[in-house]
Write a protein that holds these residues in place. Structure first.
Motif, PDB file in Angstrom:
ATOM      1  N   ASP A  86       0.847  -1.204   0.000  1.00 47.73           N
ATOM      2  CA  ASP A  86       0.000   0.000   0.000  1.00 47.73           C
ATOM      3  C   ASP A  86       0.881   1.251   0.000  1.00 47.73           C
ATOM      4  O   ASP A  86       1.811   1.366   0.806  1.00 47.73           O
ATOM      5  N   LYS A  87       0.578   2.204  -0.890  1.00 46.61           N
ATOM      6  CA  LYS A  87       1.437   3.392  -0.921  1.00 46.61           C
ATOM      7  C   LYS A  87       1.258   4.251   0.343  1.00 46.61           C
ATOM      8  O   LYS A  87       2.092   5.076   0.672  1.00 46.61           O
ATOM      9  N   ASN A  88       0.158   4.013   1.071  1.00 45.50           N
ATOM     10  CA  ASN A  88      -0.049   4.717   2.352  1.00 45.50           C
ATOM     11  C   ASN A  88       0.385   3.857   3.539  1.00 45.50           C
ATOM     12  O   ASN A  88      -0.187   3.955   4.627  1.00 45.50           O
ATOM     13  N   ILE A  89       1.398   3.032   3.332  1.00 51.22           N
ATOM     14  CA  ILE A  89       1.771   2.058   4.369  1.00 51.22           C
ATOM     15  C   ILE A  89       2.137   2.740   5.689  1.00 51.22           C
ATOM     16  O   ILE A  89       1.760   2.257   6.762  1.00 51.22           O
ATOM     17  N   ALA A  90       2.842   3.858   5.644  1.00 42.54           N
ATOM     18  CA  ALA A  90       3.243   4.530   6.895  1.00 42.54           C
ATOM     19  C   ALA A  90       2.014   4.931   7.710  1.00 42.54           C
ATOM     20  O   ALA A  90       1.987   4.788   8.938  1.00 42.54           O
ATOM     21  N   GLU A  91       0.989   5.376   7.012  1.00 40.57           N
ATOM     22  CA  GLU A  91      -0.267   5.763   7.664  1.00 40.57           C
ATOM     23  C   GLU A  91      -0.949   4.548   8.312  1.00 40.57           C
ATOM     24  O   GLU A  91      -1.469   4.637   9.435  1.00 40.57           O
ATOM     25  N   ARG A  92      -0.926   3.401   7.605  1.00 41.40           N
ATOM     26  CA  ARG A  92      -1.537   2.177   8.163  1.00 41.40           C
ATOM     27  C   ARG A  92      -0.769   1.719   9.403  1.00 41.40           C
ATOM     28  O   ARG A  92      -1.357   1.299  10.397  1.00 41.40           O
ATOM     29  N   LEU A  93       0.554   1.774   9.329  1.00 38.64           N
ATOM     30  CA  LEU A  93       1.372   1.338  10.474  1.00 38.64           C
ATOM     31  C   LEU A  93       1.164   2.277  11.655  1.00 38.64           C
ATOM     32  O   LEU A  93       1.085   1.838  12.804  1.00 38.64           O
ATOM     33  N   SER A  94       1.060   3.542  11.377  1.00 36.51           N
ATOM     34  CA  SER A  94       0.811   4.529  12.421  1.00 36.51           C
ATOM     35  C   SER A  94      -0.534   4.242  13.097  1.00 36.51           C
ATOM     36  O   SER A  94      -0.658   4.288  14.326  1.00 36.51           O
ATOM     37  N   HIS A  95      -1.532   3.921  12.289  1.00 35.38           N
ATOM     38  CA  HIS A  95      -2.861   3.569  12.797  1.00 35.38           C
ATOM     39  C   HIS A  95      -2.776   2.399  13.785  1.00 35.38           C
ATOM     40  O   HIS A  95      -3.408   2.406  14.835  1.00 35.38           O
ATOM     41  N   PHE A  96      -1.992   1.380  13.435  1.00 34.22           N
ATOM     42  CA  PHE A  96      -1.909   0.183  14.283  1.00 34.22           C
ATOM     43  C   PHE A  96      -0.985   0.357  15.490  1.00 34.22           C
ATOM     44  O   PHE A  96      -1.041  -0.421  16.434  1.00 34.22           O
ATOM     45  N   SER A  97      -0.126   1.373  15.440  1.00 36.31           N
ATOM     46  CA  SER A  97       0.932   1.478  16.450  1.00 36.31           C
ATOM     47  C   SER A  97       0.420   1.754  17.864  1.00 36.31           C
ATOM     48  O   SER A  97       1.151   1.605  18.830  1.00 36.31           O
ATOM     49  N   LYS A  98      -0.859   2.102  17.990  1.00 36.37           N
ATOM     50  CA  LYS A  98      -1.403   2.326  19.340  1.00 36.37           C
ATOM     51  C   LYS A  98      -1.669   1.005  20.077  1.00 36.37           C
ATOM     52  O   LYS A  98      -1.909   1.006  21.281  1.00 36.37           O
ATOM     53  N   HIS A  99      -1.622  -0.113  19.359  1.00 35.98           N
ATOM     54  CA  HIS A  99      -1.878  -1.424  19.983  1.00 35.98           C
ATOM     55  C   HIS A  99      -0.555  -2.049  20.425  1.00 35.98           C
ATOM     56  O   HIS A  99       0.204  -2.545  19.599  1.00 35.98           O
ATOM     57  N   LYS A 100      -0.326  -2.030  21.724  1.00 33.04           N
ATOM     58  CA  LYS A 100       0.991  -2.404  22.243  1.00 33.04           C
ATOM     59  C   LYS A 100       1.347  -3.876  22.009  1.00 33.04           C
ATOM     60  O   LYS A 100       2.520  -4.226  21.939  1.00 33.04           O
ATOM     61  N   LYS A 101       0.339  -4.735  21.933  1.00 28.73           N
ATOM     62  CA  LYS A 101       0.648  -6.164  21.753  1.00 28.73           C
ATOM     63  C   LYS A 101       0.953  -6.525  20.295  1.00 28.73           C
ATOM     64  O   LYS A 101       1.401  -7.625  20.005  1.00 28.73           O
TER      65      LYS A 101
END
Length: 276
Positions: A86-101
């Motif tokens: 996905d060309k918006n991969i950084a945005e997707r990873l940022s979205h998930f980064s709030k989940h510590k596990k």
């Protein structure tokens, strides 16, 4: 030793369309497998926790695992799926980064063409992982080892782990090209390896521990004991074995190692690789 981590297992609510890879030869696992099914097996075999790994390729799958982990303390980490192309991969990873596990990601590369890991869009996704301290699980057949070697070479700062010892064809005994690939990839300090998924690459009905020994020998001769971790691959292992037998097979093989080294393989390495 009752502090063990299973670095590789799966949960699913069985869906015959989505989970079409679970065909009729795998009838035993054509049903739901959830945390309450795994917990007694972990306790029985002295495991304190596990890492749940994606089995289908969607963000829904990642959210499903996040949900399970939020309700079950023994799920210590998650390897999810996100579209690394996905060309918006950084945005997707940022979205998930709030989940510590959520510790890392995986793509089912074994189902892709041999040159998939050379794709520019995929590599762009790999390059974004480091910013968020995410790991990457390499799921391949042994014929894809050359592409994996190129990948780990080109991303020396990225933490990689090879799933299922890169799936050698244990059933046919085809050994040499796999061995050569393992000898090369094990030289990279950013690469760990899961001792997992071996029984399902062997003959499901008739495998014996001695069938696995030559493959384990290659893994232990090449990888440092600091880079190896146990994974059950439950519930997939049920087509060829059971949880306790898979644990015992590795237990017997590593009995000759020091207690400290055994503890690395059962607990310490998975804990540090995934920051559990």
């Amino acid at each position: 030793m009752n502090n063990r981590i299973d670095s590789h297992q799966h949960f699913w609510k069985f869906d015959p369309v989505r989970d079409s890879w679970i065909d009729d030869s795998m009838q035993k696992i054509q049903r739901d497998f959830l945390p309450e099914d795994l917990l007694p097996l972990l306790q029985e075999n002295q495991f304190s926790g596990c890492v749940a790994v994606q089995a289908s390729q969607s963000e829904d799958e990642t959210n499903f695992l996040i949900e399970l982990a939020s309700k079950n303390d023994f799920i210590k980490g998650i390897v999810g799926w996100v579209d690394l192309r996905d060309k918006n991969i950084a945005e997707r990873l940022s979205h998930f980064s709030k989940h510590k596990k959520l510790k890392g990601f995986r793509h089912v590369v074994q189902g892709e063409a041999n040159d998939f890991m050379f794709r520019e869009d995929f590599r762009n996704g790999i390059s974004a992982l480091k910013t968020f301290n995410y790991t990457y699980d390499i799921l391949i057949f042994h014929r894809q080892l050359p592409a994996a070697i190129s990948l780990v070479n080109d991303f020396p700062e990225q933490k990689f782990v090879i799933d299922h010892i890169a799936k050698p064809d244990i059933k046919s005994g085809d050994f040499l090209s796999w061995k050569k690939g393992i000898e090369q990839i094990s030289k990279y300090e950013n690469v760990s390896c899961k001792i997992s998924g071996m029984v399902t690459e062997a003959n499901w009905k008739s495998w014996k521990p001695e069938d696995l020994k030559p493959y384990l020998d290659v893994i232990f001769e090449n990888f440092s004991v600091d880079n190896l971790m146990f994974g059950s691959d439950w519930p997939v292992l049920n087509v060829a074995s059971d949880y306790t037998e898979v644990v015992k097979t590795l237990d017997d093989y590593i009995a000759k190692l020091s207690i400290e080294d055994q503890n690395k393989i059962w607990f310490k390495n998975a804990s540090s690789f995934y920051s559990l």
